[in-house]
Scaffold this motif. Structure first.
Motif, mmCIF file in Angstrom:
data_model
loop_
_atom_site.group_PDB
_atom_site.id
_atom_site.type_symbol
_atom_site.label_atom_id
_atom_site.label_comp_id
_atom_site.label_asym_id
_atom_site.label_seq_id
_atom_site.Cartn_x
_atom_site.Cartn_y
_atom_site.Cartn_z
ATOM 1 N N GLY A 114 0.721 -0.981 -0.178
ATOM 2 C CA GLY A 114 -0.006 0.134 0.081
ATOM 3 C C GLY A 114 0.776 1.335 0.080
ATOM 4 O O GLY A 114 0.659 2.208 -0.688
ATOM 5 N N TYR A 115 1.715 1.087 0.798
ATOM 6 C CA TYR A 115 2.931 2.302 0.922
ATOM 7 C C TYR A 115 3.450 2.639 -0.491
ATOM 8 O O TYR A 115 3.435 3.805 -1.040
ATOM 9 C CB TYR A 115 3.910 2.429 2.061
ATOM 10 N N PHE A 116 3.801 1.602 -1.119
ATOM 11 C CA PHE A 116 4.740 1.477 -2.249
ATOM 12 C C PHE A 116 3.811 2.053 -3.339
ATOM 13 O O PHE A 116 4.280 3.107 -4.040
ATOM 14 C CB PHE A 116 5.219 0.102 -2.396
ATOM 15 N N ILE A 117 2.766 1.540 -3.395
ATOM 16 C CA ILE A 117 1.778 2.087 -4.654
ATOM 17 C C ILE A 117 1.389 3.680 -4.223
ATOM 18 O O ILE A 117 1.508 4.419 -5.261
ATOM 19 C CB ILE A 117 0.620 1.387 -4.574
ATOM 20 N N ASN A 118 0.868 4.146 -3.062
ATOM 21 C CA ASN A 118 0.767 5.129 -2.822
ATOM 22 C C ASN A 118 1.711 6.418 -2.781
ATOM 23 O O ASN A 118 1.408 7.435 -3.263
ATOM 24 C CB ASN A 118 -0.041 5.510 -1.405
#
Lengths: 287, 92
Positions: free
Chosen positions: A131-135
């Motif tokens: 989630g952090y990577f995509i966002n």
């Protein structure tokens, strides 16, 4: 006339008893519940076919059923070709075989609720790795707790991660059982890779693929734990699959009558689709 | 003892019907073994048991479809289901 020894049937008897107690008797009880209303205390009131009629005309049921078919369709469309492709790419001999097999079997060893919890944390926008990577790295807004499309992508990806291995392992078992003579004959004839796949590998994998597709259909059509832990059916109702809706009605609202009717409709759908799959895929063998 | 199963007469009759049909098939199988396998109009090789299964499953859908579209009473789908059963045992 050939004399047959029918004593073998006696050996089936224990299984029959087991099935009677864990499937047949509960099933009969569900049928009984589906035509009655209960408010607890083991008191039942005749309701006739009202629950069935209401359900078959309810938008909520139609929507949940639609989502269920969409989910199963996506799962089969992704997992079956992907599983075959991975199985084809896996080595047939040498030390890497066991490494690959163990790696493939790993996701299937993880309990369903743990898979749901893992993916829940994994995909959370602020603390989850993915989630952090995509966002924040790819700068794509992605939050499965807010956005229905993100929620769908997450549950489908999770299932693909969890269960593609089953298709891989079954296909692989089918592939390694093909005798070398077939490949040698294909080589002499100058067959292309596609021709080898289409006329040798695919027909030889047909039986295991039938099992794989059937298992993946039934499992994904009856899936509950993973999406329930991951999204709880949300955001809104966007990932409320049939099984999640059923549990909401049966245990959340304690409407046992409508829940029983819904289970039976659910059951006949599963039964019909499984029967159709099985019949169509084994038709040529039987004839 | 069976109170928890919440039996009603109509549902009991459904199961008595299904189990009697299976009983009749068993008797037929004992008298004429082999399941009377044949290739029917659907292109499937079916035995007596398969035909009963197709009849019952088809009847479920006939009743459910009628309930969803027209509602009760269910005399018409009953007639359709009986006809479907006859067709299954005759042609399928």
């Amino acid at each position: 006339m050939k004399t047959q020894n029918n004593r073998a049937w006696l050996f089936v008897l224990p299984v029959l008893l087991l099935v009677a107690f864990n499937a047949l008797i509960p099933m009969m009880t569900v049928v009984n519940y589906s035509v009655q209303e209960t408010f607890g205390n083991n008191l039942f009131f005749w309701q006739g076919l009202d629950w069935f009629e209401g359900l078959l005309r309810s938008d909520r049921f139609h929507a949940a059923l639609g989502r269920q078919f969409l989910f199963t369709g996506l799962i089969l469309a992704i997992e079956v070709p992907l599983g075959i492709a991975i199985a084809l790419a896996m080595p047939r001999q040498g030390g890497w075989v066991s490494v690959c097999l163990v790696l493939m079997a790993l996701p299937m060893l993880i309990p369903w609720n743990v898979v749901g919890a893992m993916w829940n944390i994994f995909t959370l926008p602020d603390i989850g790795l993915l989630g952090y990577f995509i966002n924040h790295v790819l700068n794509i807004p992605y939050d499965m707790t807010q956005n229905p499309i993100a929620a769908w992508v997450t549950i489908v990806t999770m299932d693909v991660w969890h269960w593609t291995s089953l298709v891989v392992l079954l296909s692989y078992a089918g592939l390694v059982s093909i005798p070398d003579a077939y490949y040698q004959a294909a080589k002499i004839d100058g067959a292309s890779n596609w021709a080898v796949f289409r006329y040798i590998q695919l027909p030889k994998m047909k039986n295991v693929l039938t099992i794989a597709i059937l298992l993946r259909f039934m499992d994904s059509f009856n899936i509950f734990t993973e999406p329930f832990v991951l999204t709880g059916g949300g955001p809104g109702n966007s990932t409320t699959l049939l099984s999640i809706d059923l549990v909401k009605i049966a245990l959340g609202q304690f409407d046992l009558g409508p829940a029983a009717a819904m289970s039976l409709i659910y059951f006949v759908i599963t039964l019909l689709v499984s029967w159709l799959f099985y019949t169509l895929m084994t038709k040529d063998d039987l004839n | 003892m069976l109170g928890w199963m919440a039996w009603t007469w109509p549902t009991a009759f459904v199961f008595i019907g299904i189990f009697s049909a299976m009983g009749v098939l068993t008797l037929l199988e004992i008298r004429n073994p082999g399941g009377d396998a044949r290739k029917g109009v659907l292109g499937l090789t079916t035995t007596r048991g398969d035909r009963l299964f197709i009849t019952l499953l088809g009847s479920c859908y006939i009743f459910l479809a009628w309930l969803g579209v027209f509602g009760t009473p269910l005399w018409v789908p009953l007639a359709i289901a009986v006809a479907w059963g006859g067709f299954c045992f005759w042609k399928v």
